[in-house]
Design a protein around this motif. Structure first.
Motif, short mmCIF file in Angstrom:
data_model
loop_
_atom_site.label_atom_id
_atom_site.label_comp_id
_atom_site.label_asym_id
_atom_site.label_seq_id
_atom_site.Cartn_x
_atom_site.Cartn_y
_atom_site.Cartn_z
N THR A 30 0.62 -1.25 0.08
CA THR A 30 -0.32 0.09 0.23
C THR A 30 1.24 1.03 0.30
OG1 THR A 30 -1.83 -1.15 1.30
CG2 THR A 30 -2.00 0.95 1.52
N LEU A 31 0.80 2.28 -1.14
CA LEU A 31 1.19 3.51 -0.40
C LEU A 31 0.14 4.66 -0.65
CD1 LEU A 31 3.57 5.44 -1.86
CD2 LEU A 31 3.08 5.43 -4.07
N VAL A 32 0.59 5.62 0.22
CA VAL A 32 -0.56 6.68 0.73
C VAL A 32 -0.41 8.29 0.61
CG1 VAL A 32 -1.55 7.65 3.03
CG2 VAL A 32 -1.03 4.62 2.94
N GLY A 33 -0.90 8.93 -0.30
CA GLY A 33 -1.26 9.85 -0.58
C GLY A 33 -2.11 10.98 0.60
N ALA A 34 -1.20 12.17 0.69
CA ALA A 34 -1.87 12.62 1.72
C ALA A 34 -2.68 14.30 0.98
CB ALA A 34 -1.72 13.49 3.01
N SER A 190 -9.34 -5.40 -0.39
CA SER A 190 -7.76 -4.76 -0.23
C SER A 190 -7.29 -3.55 0.00
CB SER A 190 -6.89 -4.35 -1.86
OG SER A 190 -7.07 -3.48 -2.53
N ILE A 191 -8.76 -2.34 0.18
CA ILE A 191 -8.54 -1.57 1.39
C ILE A 191 -9.62 -1.58 1.84
CG2 ILE A 191 -7.71 1.19 1.59
CD1 ILE A 191 -6.06 1.10 -0.10
N ALA A 192 -10.48 -0.88 2.91
CA ALA A 192 -12.07 -0.93 3.31
C ALA A 192 -11.10 -0.28 4.66
CB ALA A 192 -12.28 -2.57 3.92
N PHE A 245 -5.17 10.84 6.84
CA PHE A 245 -5.59 9.10 6.60
C PHE A 245 -5.42 8.89 8.97
CE2 PHE A 245 -5.26 9.52 2.55
CZ PHE A 245 -6.63 8.83 2.20
N ASP A 246 -5.95 8.29 9.11
CA ASP A 246 -5.73 7.82 10.72
C ASP A 246 -4.93 6.29 10.92
OD1 ASP A 246 -7.46 6.01 9.93
OD2 ASP A 246 -8.90 7.56 11.46
N PHE A 247 -4.73 6.09 9.16
CA PHE A 247 -3.96 4.23 8.92
C PHE A 247 -4.68 3.02 9.92
CE2 PHE A 247 -1.00 7.34 7.47
CZ PHE A 247 -0.46 6.69 6.78
N GLY A 248 -6.44 3.70 10.19
CA GLY A 248 -7.12 2.20 10.77
C GLY A 248 -7.69 2.02 9.27
N PHE A 249 -7.20 2.10 8.58
CA PHE A 249 -8.36 0.92 7.47
C PHE A 249 -8.00 -0.18 7.54
CE2 PHE A 249 -5.45 3.74 5.69
CZ PHE A 249 -4.81 3.14 5.13
N VAL A 256 3.45 -0.53 4.47
CA VAL A 256 2.45 0.39 4.21
C VAL A 256 3.45 1.84 3.54
CG1 VAL A 256 1.19 2.09 4.18
CG2 VAL A 256 0.48 -0.38 5.09
N LEU A 257 3.35 2.44 2.91
CA LEU A 257 4.25 3.47 2.41
C LEU A 257 3.89 4.88 2.68
CD1 LEU A 257 7.58 4.38 2.07
CD2 LEU A 257 7.54 4.01 -0.43
#
Length: 355
Positions: A30-34, A190-192, A245-249, A256-257
């Motif tokens: 997973t890659l996260v973008g704010a 895959s993400i929820a 994001f709070d990364f609780g997903f 996760v990067l």
């Protein structure tokens, strides 16, 4: 690697894996973008390094989860030629110019122009159909949609949501719901999300532009987006709920990067003045954060990363010069990231998250 312009923080499980394996592309699922508007410019060249070191070498799927400017960046990554798309995006975004104080419609129109520039004729189809680089775009809508995106009644709605959030982030669900556009089948979780009511919507080549525009439509700055047949109501910036994001997903088992503009995480838009509001430590267990150090940020023009105030405080040509200078100076972040990917031992670079 004597320079420490780039901070590398990792949760407990992530740190253990990094010490054992180093930075391997396929360690990350997973890659996260704010959200953050012009703040992303500090990541422009770091994003280029991510394309070369994380995106192109993929041997297993990568989920890209983003809100607002994060989803714009990710839409570059998921195109057939991500480096060219990213270059178009940076040039188009940094070239924004307005006469006087622009209207909400003017800013929305300019955002649409930027989307059209970096997506081109085939980008929307490439993003929606990419089975290896899978896109997840977040937007927000009000529970009681009165069709407003301005005026006193809408400002009261925003103030009510902000007041609920001060008491508890969870109370935001009484005012807002999340809209999750995913290029994967909605049945493939895959993400929820379990924290707020979330409308799951298929991302397609036909709705991608609208989804991205909605994800970046800042309340009271841009017009709300109402032209999606799959979603009723007026959509706004995904950062209202998921700012950083709070990364609780829920996500897949890999790491996760999170490439970020700051060495701190603010979960939602209304949390910006709430310095104590941070993601729970347990949510960051498998997260790796990359961010410019506070010292590096202080060395940038103006002593900060770019932000929306630049449109008001800087004359247009001065803003162009400053943003170009920031992007050039931030090339060192990309160089350090490449060093980290090449390093045999990351032990002395890994720092824990601060709470």
């Amino acid at each position: 690697m004597s320079s420490r312009n780039l901070v590398l923080r990792a949760g407990a499980r992530a740190a253990e894996r990094l010490r054992e394996e180093g930075l391997r592309p396929d360690a990350f699922d997973t890659l996260v973008g704010a959200s953050g508007g012009p703040k992303w410019l500090v990541l422009r060249h770091l994003d280029e390094a991510l394309i070369e070191r994380l995106i192109l070498p993929r041997r297993r799927p990568l989920d890209l989860l983003g809100s607002s400017i994060g989803s714009f960046r990710h839409a570059c990554f998921a195109q057939a030629d991500p480096s060219t798309a990213l270059a178009r995006f940076a040039e188009s975004y940094a070239g924004q110019a307005y006469e006087g104080r622009p209207t909400m419609e003017t800013i929305s129109h300019e955002s649409q122009r930027i989307l059209d520039d970096f997506l081109g004729d085939s980008g929307a189809s490439e993003v929606a159909s990419n089975e290896m680089i899978r896109s997840h775009v977040i937007a927000t809508r009000f529970k009681k949609d009165r069709g407003h995106d301005r005026g006193l009644a809408f400002q009261i709605q925003l103030a009510h949501a902000a007041a609920l959030n001060v008491v508890s982030r969870r109370l935001l669900e009484r005012a807002l719901s999340r809209v999750h556009f995913a290029s994967v089948d909605p049945g493939e979780a895959s993400i929820a999300f379990d924290d707020f009511k979330t409308l799951e919507t298929q991302l397609s080549k036909d709705n991608l532009r609208h989804a991205l525009l909605a994800s970046g439509s800042i309340p009271l700055v841009m017009a709300g987006v109402r032209s999606l047949p799959e979603v009723s109501g007026t959509l706004f910036d995904g950062g209202i709920i998921d700012y950083h994001f709070d990364f609780g997903f829920r996500r897949r088992d890999g790491l996760v990067l999170f490439p970020h503009f700051f060495d701190r995480i603010t979960p939602g838009w209304f949390d910006k003045p709430l310095r104590w509001r941070r993601p729970p430590a347990a949510n960051l267990d498998d997260v790796v954060l990359l961010a410019p150090s506070d010292e590096f940020v202080a060395s940038l023009p103006g002593g900060r990363v770019p932000d929306r105030n630049d449109f008001l405080e800087l004359e247009t040509q001065e803003r162009f010069r400053r943003w170009d200078d920031v992007m050039n100076r931030c090339r060192v972040l990309a160089d350090e990231l490449c060093d980290l990917f090449d390093a045999a031992d990351l032990g002395d670079r890994i720092e824990p998250f601060s709470h």
